[in-house]
Scaffold this active site. Structure first.
Site, PDB file in Angstrom:
ATOM      1  N   ASP A 153       0.934  -1.053  -0.195  1.00 28.94           N
ATOM      2  CA  ASP A 153      -0.465   0.188   0.176  1.00 28.94           C
ATOM      3  C   ASP A 153       0.667   1.067  -0.183  1.00 28.94           C
ATOM      4  OD1 ASP A 153      -2.168   1.452   0.203  1.00 28.94           O
ATOM      5  OD2 ASP A 153      -3.189   0.878   1.454  1.00 28.94           O
ATOM      6  N   ASP A 173     -10.469   1.768  -3.212  1.00 31.66           N
ATOM      7  CA  ASP A 173     -11.310   1.375  -1.799  1.00 31.66           C
ATOM      8  C   ASP A 173     -12.275   1.985  -1.585  1.00 31.66           C
ATOM      9  OD1 ASP A 173      -8.909   1.656   0.014  1.00 31.66           O
ATOM     10  OD2 ASP A 173      -8.147   3.564   0.555  1.00 31.66           O
TER      11      ASP A 173
END
Length: 748
Positions: free
Chosen positions: A470, A535
Site C-alpha cells: 500500500d 477503496d
C-alpha cells in the site's frame, strides 16, 4: 515487421501501418498511422501532394518556402524554431533555452528490444525495434527515437534517449516519450479521471482549437487522471495511448490552427528538470500506442491483450488468481487472533482460498497514527507472531497473505526517532502531513536497503503467499539539491526496491495499492501482477470505476471485493448477489464479516465462489467489452475462447415499463449457435416487501436458450419482464435497484 525503402520507414503489425520518411532537408516526418498498407509502392500516394504558402508562418529556408515547421507532420518537435505547437523535447544550457534542429543521422533495425528503462515491456520472437538517431551539430545533442513493434498485437512502443555530446551540462525540461501528428479529423479524447473512491471514470473531451491536457502532479500516476487515453473520430477510428511509468505524467492533444491534431505522452514537465552531464544519456519511459479502425473498444482489446502478455510477468503471470478474504472492512483495527481464525473458518466454508491480514498486525499499531516503518509483529495481539497465525490459517487449507505500507513512515515510530533525515522534506520547512504519515525517501540507497532487510525478515518469517503493498499519500516537499530530479529519482528508487524484493520472493503474489487506485499504471504492473482498484467497494460506484479501468488493463490485473451492505463508503444497500456480479469481472475477493451473514447470504457466497472458480479462466483471462443500452441499463462481456460471461446491469428498477429486457451480444457470429444460461441466484424475497405468494427466500428464474448469433447480435434474446407491482408470476425477473444478472454464453 520493419522495412526501410528510402526514404520511408514502414512499421507494420497484423492490422496496422506506421510510416515515416526522411525529408529532403533531413527532418524525420510522419506520413500515416492507420489500417495496414500491403504494398509499399502505394506509400507515396499518402503524402500530401501540394504545399502552399501560409501567410506569416515561418518557413525553413528560402529554398523551401512551403515547408513550415508549424504545419509539418513531425516525429519530434522542439521549441523556438517555428513549430509553435507543444514540443516533445526542451533543453536548456547556462540559463538559456537551446534551439535544436534535429536532423537524420542513422538508423538500425534489430530483433527484440532494448532494456531501456527499469519498468519496460517484455519481448518475444515476434518483436522488432527501429532506432533512428537524429542530431543537432550546433548544440551537440543527439536523440534516439525508438519504435518497438508488437506485430501480432497491433501495438507499437515509443521512447526516446537523449545524449549529451557537448562539453558542458545540459538541462532537460521536457522529454515526451511519444509525439504523434494526425493530419486531420474531428476527434474526441477519452480520459479516465476522478479522485479517491471514484477513480478512472471515463470523460469525453470533444477536441476544439487549442490544447487538452491530462496529467498527474501527485508524484505518482494518480487517481485524478490515469495515463490511459483514447482518441476516436467521427468515422469510428481510434488511437489508444498509455505510459509504462508510475510517476507524474502528461498527455496532451492539441488542435492546431490548420486542423492538425498533435498528441504527446510522457513524463510531466511539472517539477521536472534533469541535469545531463557530458557524455551522459537520459532514457524516457516507454509509451504504448495502438490503432483500430473499429473504435476504442477494439483498441481497448489490443491493450488488454498486450498488458497480459508483455507487461505482467513472473510466476503469477498466467496463473489463476485465488479468491481471497481481507479482514479490513470486517474488523478494521479491532481484531484478535481468535477473531481472525473465526473469519478464516467462515472463509473455508464459503469456498475462499486465501486469507489476508490487513493493517494493525505490527507492534504499536492500534490506529493509523503510529508505527509505520517499524514492521515488528505484535505478539501481544498475535501470540506466537505471524508464524503462529499463518500456520493455523494454512492448516485450515487457506493461503496466507499480509498488508504492508513500506514507502511510508509515522512520526510516532522508532524509525522516525532514529532516522528523521529519511523523511522526504525541505530542511527549512516542516513537511505536510497526510493520514498522520510522511513519505520515506526512496532515492536514498540506505532507505531501500533498510526496507529490503525489514520486509525480507517479515516475508520469510511465515508461510506467505500474498502481499498487498500500500501507499496512502501523495508526495510533497521535494528536498534539495536538484529537486527537479527528485520525483523521477523516487520512481527509479521504487522500481529498484520492487525489483529486488519481488526477485527475492518470486512465489508471492504481490498486489499494488495506493489508497485504492491512486497508482494504477503499467509501470507498477511490471512488478506486481495485480492492483487494488479502489477503496470504494460499493457495487454501483464500482461500475464506472471498473468499466474505466478495464478499458486499458486486463481483468486479472484488477481486484474487486464483495463488501458489506450498507456500503462503508456511501451507505448504499444492495443484494450480495449483485455485489458479486460486479466484482466477478476481476480478481475476486471478499471484504466483510462473513460470520455476520444470514444463512441465505452464506449459501450465496458458497455458490458464488463455486461459479467463479468454474469460469475463472474466462473472467480473469478474457477480453472485456461493454454495450450501453440506456442511461439505466448496460451489458458487460468477458470473452475467452468460445465462452462469454455477460452481465446485465441496471441502476433503478423501472415500474411498469411495458417491455421485456433483451440480451445482446454485438460480437456474436451470425452463422454460429449459442447456448445461453443464467446464473442461478439466491433471492431473499423479504427484501421486496409483503407481496402475495412470496416466501422468505427464493431462487432466480431458470433460464436456458439455444439461439443463433444473428438473433443475439441484431435482435437480442428476450429475457422476460421484471416485477412491475401487479403480483407475482413465474416469468418475472427480480433485479431491483442496483440489480444485475450473469449469463454464461457458449458458442456451440
Amino acid at each position: 515487421m520493419i522495412r526501410f525503402t528510402a526514404p520511408y520507414f514502414h512499421l507494420s503489425t497484423a492490422g496496422t501501418s506506421y510510416v515515416m520518411k526522411i525529408s529532403e532537408q533531413g527532418f524525420l516526418e510522419h506520413v500515416c498511422y492507420g489500417v495496414g498498407i500491403e504494398n509499399d509502392e502505394h506509400i507515396p500516394l499518402l503524402e500530401e501532394s501540394g504545399r502552399i504558402r501560409l501567410g506569416t508562418v515561418p518557413y525553413t529556408d528560402e529554398q523551401h518556402q512551403t515547408v513550415f515547421p508549424d504545419n509539418i507532420l513531425a516525429e519530434i518537435a522542439s521549441a523556438g524554431r517555428g513549430d509553435f505547437r507543444s514540443s516533445s523535447i526542451e533543453l536548456w544550457k547556462d540559463g538559456s533555452m537551446l534551439l535544436p534542429e534535429f536532423l537524420y543521422e542513422s538508423f538500425r533495425i534489430f530483433e527484440g528490444k532494448s532494456a531501456s528503462f527499469p519498468a519496460s515491456a517484455l519481448a518475444d520472437r515476434t518483436v522488432s525495434t527501429l532506432e533512428i538517431t537524429l542530431s543537432d551539430a550546433a548544440c551537440s545533442i543527439a536523440v534516439i527515437l525508438r519504435y518497438t513493434v508488437y506485430e501480432e498485437d497491433d501495438v507499437i512502443l515509443r521512447s526516446m534517449r537523449i545524449e549529451n555530446r557537448a562539453g558542458g551540462k545540459v538541462e532537460i525540461r521536457r522529454s515526451s516519450s511519444l509525439l504523434l501528428d494526425i493530419p486531420f479529423g474531428d476527434y474526441t479524447l477519452y480520459s479516465y479521471d476522478g479522485a479517491w473512491a471514484r477513480e478512472r471514470h471515463e470523460t469525453a473531451h470533444v477536441l476544439k482549437s487549442g490544447m487538452t491536457v491530462i496529467d498527474s502532479k501527485l508524484g505518482i500516476s494518480g487517481n485524478e487522471h490515469n495515463p490511459l487515453v483514447f482518441l476516436e473520430n467521427t468515422r469510428g477510428e481510434a488511437y489508444g495511448f498509455n505510459l509504462i511509468y508510475s510517476g507524474n505524467h502528461m498527455e496532451t492533444a492539441e488542435v492546431s490552427p490548420f486542423g492538425r491534431i498533435r498528441v504527446t505522452a510522457g513524463m510531466n514537465v511539472y517539477a521536472f528538470q534533469w541535469n545531463l552531464g557530458p557524455a551522459e544519456a537520459f532514457e524516457t519511459p516507454e509509451a504504448v500506442m495502438t490503432y483500430s479502425p473499429s473504435g476504442r473498444q477494439c483498441a481497448s482489446a489490443n491493450f488488454q491483450n498486450f498488458v497480459r502478455k508483455f507487461i505482467i510477468r513472473g510466476r503469477w503471470k498466467d496463473k489463476e488468481r485465488p479468491v481471497l478474504v481481507n479482514n479490513w472492512e470486517a474488523t478494521y483495527f479491532d481484531f484478535t487472533g481468535e477473531k481472525l481464525l473465526r473469519l478464516a473458518d467462515e472463509a473455508v466454508s464459503g469456498g475462499i482460498e486465501l486469507f489476508v491480514l490487513d493493517d494493525g498486525w505490527f507492534r504499536g499499531r492500534r490506529d493509523d497514527t503510529s508505527s509505520l516503518g517499524d514492521w515488528e509483529p505484535d505478539e501481544d495481539r498475535l501470540p506466537g507472531g505471524l508464524k503462529a497465525l499463518a500456520d493455523k490459517i494454512t492448516a485450515k487449507g487457506l493461503m496466507f497473505g499480509l498488508w504492508v505500507e513500506p514507502e511510508m513512515i509515522s512520526r510516532n515510530s522508532l524509525l522516525f526517532s532514529r532516522h528523521p533525515e529519511w523523511v522526504v522534506r525541505r530542511k527549512e520547512r516542516e513537511p505536510l502531513v497526510c493520514r498522520h504519515q510522511y513519505v520515506l525517501d526512496l532515492t536514498k540507497k540506505e532507505v531501500r536497503d533498510y526496507l529490503f532487510e525489514k520486509l525480507s525478515a517479515v516475508f520469510s518469517s511465515c508461510s506467505l503467499s500474498y502481499v498487498k503493498w500500500d501507499m496512502n499519500r501523495t508526495i510533497t516537499d521535494y528536498p534539495d539539491p536538484d529537486n527537479g530530479e527528485f520525483l523521477h529519482r523516487y520512481i527509479l528508487g521504487l522500481y529498484s526496491l520492487l525489483d529486488r524484493i519481488t526477485s527475492a520472493f518470486p512465489d508471492i503474489l504481490f498486489e499494488g495499492c495506493a489508497s485504492g487506485g491512486n497508482r494504477f499504471d503499467l509501470g507498477l504492473l511490471c512488478f506486481m501482477p495485480q492492483i487494488w482498484t479502489s477503496d470504494n467497494t460499493d457495487l454501483h460506484d464500482r461500475i464506472a470505476i471498473q468499466e474505466g479501468t478495464l478499458m486499458g488493463y486486463p481483468s486479472s490485473a484488477m481486484t474487486a471485493h464483495v463488501s458489506a451492505s450498507p456500503s462503508h463508503q456511501c451507505l448504499r444497500h444492495s443484494r450480495i448477489e449483485s455485489r458479486f456480479n460486479i466484482a466477478a469481472f476481476s480478481s475476486l475477493g471478499y471484504e466483510l464479516d462473513l460470520s455476520m451473514l444470514c444463512n441465505e447470504d452464506r449459501m450465496a457466497v458458497k455458490r458464488q465462489t463455486a461459479f467463479y472458480k468454474a469460469h475463472r479462466c474466462t473472467l480473469q483471462k478474457g477480453v472485456f467489452s461493454k454495450l450501453v443500452i440506456s442511461s439505466n441499463q448496460r451489458f458487460w462481456y468477458m470473452t475467452y475462447g468460445k465462452e462469454t460471461i455477460a452481465a446485465q446491469i441496471q441502476t433503478l428498477n423501472e415500474c411498469h415499463s411495458g417491455r421485456e429486457d433483451r440480451l445482446f451480444m454485438p460480437f456474436a457470429k451470425d452463422e454460429c449457435m449459442y447456448e445461453v444460461e443464467a446464473r442461478r441466484e439466491i433471492i431473499p424475497l423479504c427484501e421486496y416487501g409483503t407481496i402475495s405468494g412470496v416466501h422468505e427466500c427464493g431462487e432466480s428464474e431458470r433460464f436456458f436458450a439455444l439461439v443463433s448469433g444473428r438473433i443475439l447480435k441484431h435482435y437480442g434474446l428476450p429475457l422476460g419482464p421484471q416485477f412491475t407491482g401487479n403480483g407475482m408470476s413465474p416469468s418475472f425477473r427480480l433485479l431491483g435497484d442496483f440489480g444485475s444478472r450473469l449469463y454464461v454464453i457458449r458458442e456451440v
